[in-house]
Design a protein around this motif. Structure first.
Motif, PDB file in Angstrom:
ATOM      1  N   GLY A   6       0.872  -1.093   0.074  1.00 56.42           N
ATOM      2  CA  GLY A   6      -0.200   0.067   0.154  1.00 56.42           C
ATOM      3  C   GLY A   6       0.872   1.238   0.158  1.00 56.42           C
ATOM      4  N   ARG A  19      -3.413   3.411   1.522  1.00 58.66           N
ATOM      5  CA  ARG A  19      -4.411   3.177   0.512  1.00 58.66           C
ATOM      6  C   ARG A  19      -3.864   2.082  -0.125  1.00 58.66           C
ATOM      7  NH1 ARG A  19      -8.048   6.414  -1.677  1.00 58.66           N
ATOM      8  NH2 ARG A  19      -7.118   8.245  -0.979  1.00 58.66           N
ATOM      9  N   ALA A  22      -8.576   0.868  -3.844  1.00 58.91           N
ATOM     10  CA  ALA A  22      -9.872   1.855  -3.553  1.00 58.91           C
ATOM     11  C   ALA A  22      -9.875   1.985  -1.900  1.00 58.91           C
ATOM     12  CB  ALA A  22     -10.935   1.602  -4.175  1.00 58.91           C
ATOM     13  N   ASP A  23      -9.197   1.022  -1.360  1.00 60.64           N
ATOM     14  CA  ASP A  23      -9.441   0.845   0.193  1.00 60.64           C
ATOM     15  C   ASP A  23      -8.471   1.598   0.983  1.00 60.64           C
ATOM     16  OD1 ASP A  23     -11.487  -0.957  -0.185  1.00 60.64           O
ATOM     17  OD2 ASP A  23     -10.141  -2.714  -0.593  1.00 60.64           O
ATOM     18  N   LEU A  24      -9.066   2.094   2.161  1.00 61.82           N
ATOM     19  CA  LEU A  24      -8.107   2.677   3.071  1.00 61.82           C
ATOM     20  C   LEU A  24      -7.882   1.920   4.495  1.00 61.82           C
ATOM     21  CD1 LEU A  24      -9.068   6.487   3.090  1.00 61.82           C
ATOM     22  CD2 LEU A  24      -7.202   5.655   2.321  1.00 61.82           C
ATOM     23  N   TYR A  25      -6.772   1.661   4.853  1.00 59.92           N
ATOM     24  CA  TYR A  25      -6.367   0.906   6.161  1.00 59.92           C
ATOM     25  C   TYR A  25      -5.892   1.817   6.914  1.00 59.92           C
ATOM     26  CZ  TYR A  25      -7.173  -3.304   3.405  1.00 59.92           C
ATOM     27  OH  TYR A  25      -7.718  -4.407   2.683  1.00 59.92           O
ATOM     28  N   LYS A  26      -6.321   1.814   8.175  1.00 56.40           N
ATOM     29  CA  LYS A  26      -5.672   2.525   9.506  1.00 56.40           C
ATOM     30  C   LYS A  26      -4.721   1.618  10.114  1.00 56.40           C
ATOM     31  CE  LYS A  26      -7.064   4.864  13.538  1.00 56.40           C
ATOM     32  NZ  LYS A  26      -8.102   5.530  14.627  1.00 56.40           N
ATOM     33  N   CYS A  27      -3.522   2.140  10.160  1.00 58.72           N
ATOM     34  CA  CYS A  27      -2.364   1.164  10.559  1.00 58.72           C
ATOM     35  C   CYS A  27      -1.487   1.898  11.614  1.00 58.72           C
ATOM     36  CB  CYS A  27      -1.650   0.959   9.325  1.00 58.72           C
ATOM     37  SG  CYS A  27      -2.273   0.247   7.891  1.00 58.72           S
ATOM     38  N   ALA A  54      -3.111  -6.950   6.760  1.00 57.10           N
ATOM     39  CA  ALA A  54      -4.465  -6.868   6.706  1.00 57.10           C
ATOM     40  C   ALA A  54      -5.207  -7.716   7.621  1.00 57.10           C
ATOM     41  CB  ALA A  54      -4.940  -6.647   5.284  1.00 57.10           C
ATOM     42  N   SER A  57      -6.424  -6.713  11.309  1.00 59.06           N
ATOM     43  CA  SER A  57      -7.156  -5.593  11.747  1.00 59.06           C
ATOM     44  C   SER A  57      -8.246  -6.041  12.587  1.00 59.06           C
ATOM     45  CB  SER A  57      -7.747  -4.903  10.368  1.00 59.06           C
ATOM     46  OG  SER A  57      -8.544  -5.830   9.664  1.00 59.06           O
ATOM     47  N   SER A  64      -4.566  -1.929  11.405  1.00 60.92           N
ATOM     48  CA  SER A  64      -3.565  -3.105  10.719  1.00 60.92           C
ATOM     49  C   SER A  64      -2.264  -2.719  11.070  1.00 60.92           C
ATOM     50  CB  SER A  64      -3.872  -2.956   9.269  1.00 60.92           C
ATOM     51  OG  SER A  64      -5.020  -3.412   8.821  1.00 60.92           O
ATOM     52  N   ALA A 213     -11.893   8.885   8.249  1.00 64.14           N
ATOM     53  CA  ALA A 213     -11.506   7.616   8.378  1.00 64.14           C
ATOM     54  C   ALA A 213     -10.333   7.235   9.397  1.00 64.14           C
ATOM     55  CB  ALA A 213     -11.072   7.077   6.853  1.00 64.14           C
TER      56      ALA A 213
END
Length: 315
Positions: A6, A19, A22-27, A54, A57, A64, A213
């Protein structure tokens, strides 16, 4: 472990938004990744490509873990104002950077400009200058603006004169930024937010969406954010205002390499290790006396030579 590659699009220092498609991950950064050798306020910067686990999460309240930073092509770094750390990375994997400056309202000094330009040269990031707020300038400000532009264009830097407020000069900048990743930096108060919103009218909504987000509230440029720009794969990195710019990891004998006009002329110096400060038959000082090298640029060069790497930088 479910590994995903990402792009880091926002960093607060505690959390990162990554990113993946199209997905966002809070890490968060995996604890055992923080090695003793890392001496930056932010081991991960906006623009970094990372590997994310991932699958972690669900077990960690939607957070994540980042367990690997992929190699960087380049970055912009400065000496940190936080005395407990050595450096701060503004952004990574850049196609270019723009330094937004103002002749007045507020004043951006040539020393600050030259330190930023030298760091961009050192870390192989193409750089251009954007002179903002030209709509506010009186006769003396405009005269000084023209002198600045002449100085930096002579060295080889692209310069733009704009008013982010009225839109003057922005079309040329839009063309220049039509592709790739561009980091935008400058002092607080130079109009960076107005400039970015003028270039990318939906920037405020995009950063607000990422911040929501991220559970960080409304974006006030207190941390760096990557913003999609234009119709293609172009991005702007919005950074917090910089009060001062301390260089880092500059070897004294290499400082001249980061001033293109000094490096070019230095081949004519009598001594191969000439510092251009006192040595006889110095080609740099000879051209300085003839007015071929800018006195302000030379002054900035000397200021970097005097930097003490053992002393922590405070803005």
């Amino acid at each position: 472990m479910s590994d995903l590659r990402g792009l880091v699009v926002q960093s607060t220092g505690s959390f990162y938004m990554v990113r993946v498609g199209a997905d966002l991950y809070k890490c968060k950064l995996k604890g055992n990744f923080k090695l003793d050798g890392i001496r930056t306020t932010n081991p991960i910067a906006v623009g970094d490509y990372v590997m994310v686990d991932a699958s972690s999460s669900d077990a960690n309240g939607g957070i994540s873990w980042i367990h690997e930073i992929l190699p960087r092509t380049n970055y912009i770094i400065r000496r940190a104002s936080n005395l407990s750390k050595e450096a701060h990375i503004l952004g990574a994997n850049l196609d270019r950077t723009l330094l937004l400056v103002t002749i007045n309202y507020p004043i951006t000094t040539t020393t600050f400009i030259d330190r930023y330009l030298a760091s961009a040269e050192a870390y192989r990031v193409p750089v251009a200058l954007v002179f903002n707020k030209v709509d506010r300038y009186g006769a003396s400000d405009t005269q000084l603006l023209h002198r600045y532009i002449a100085t930096y264009q002579k060295v080889g830097y692209d310069c733009f004169s704009v008013s982010a407020l009225t839109g003057k000069g922005l079309d040329e900048v839009r063309h220049y930024l039509s592709e790739g990743v561009t980091l935008i930096a400058g002092h607080s108060g130079v109009g960076k937010s107005t400039f970015i919103n003028a270039l990318a009218p939906n920037a405020a909504q995009q950063t607000a969406a990422i911040s929501e987000a991220h559970n960080t509230g409304v974006h006030t440029t207190t941390f760096s954010t990557m913003i999609p720009y234009g119709a293609g794969e172009a991005y702007l990195i919005d950074t917090p205002g910089i009060k001062g710019f301390g260089t880092i990891d500059f070897e004294r004998e290499e400082v001249g390499h980061y001033f293109p006009e000094i490096f070019k002329v230095s081949k004519g110096c009598h001594y191969s290790n000439c510092s251009h400060t006192h040595e006889p038959k110095c080609a740099v000082r000879a051209l300085l006396e003839q007015g071929e090298i800018s006195p302000t640029r030379y002054k900035s060069y000397l200021s970097i030579l005097k930097d003490d790497p053992s002393v922590k930088y405070r803005a």
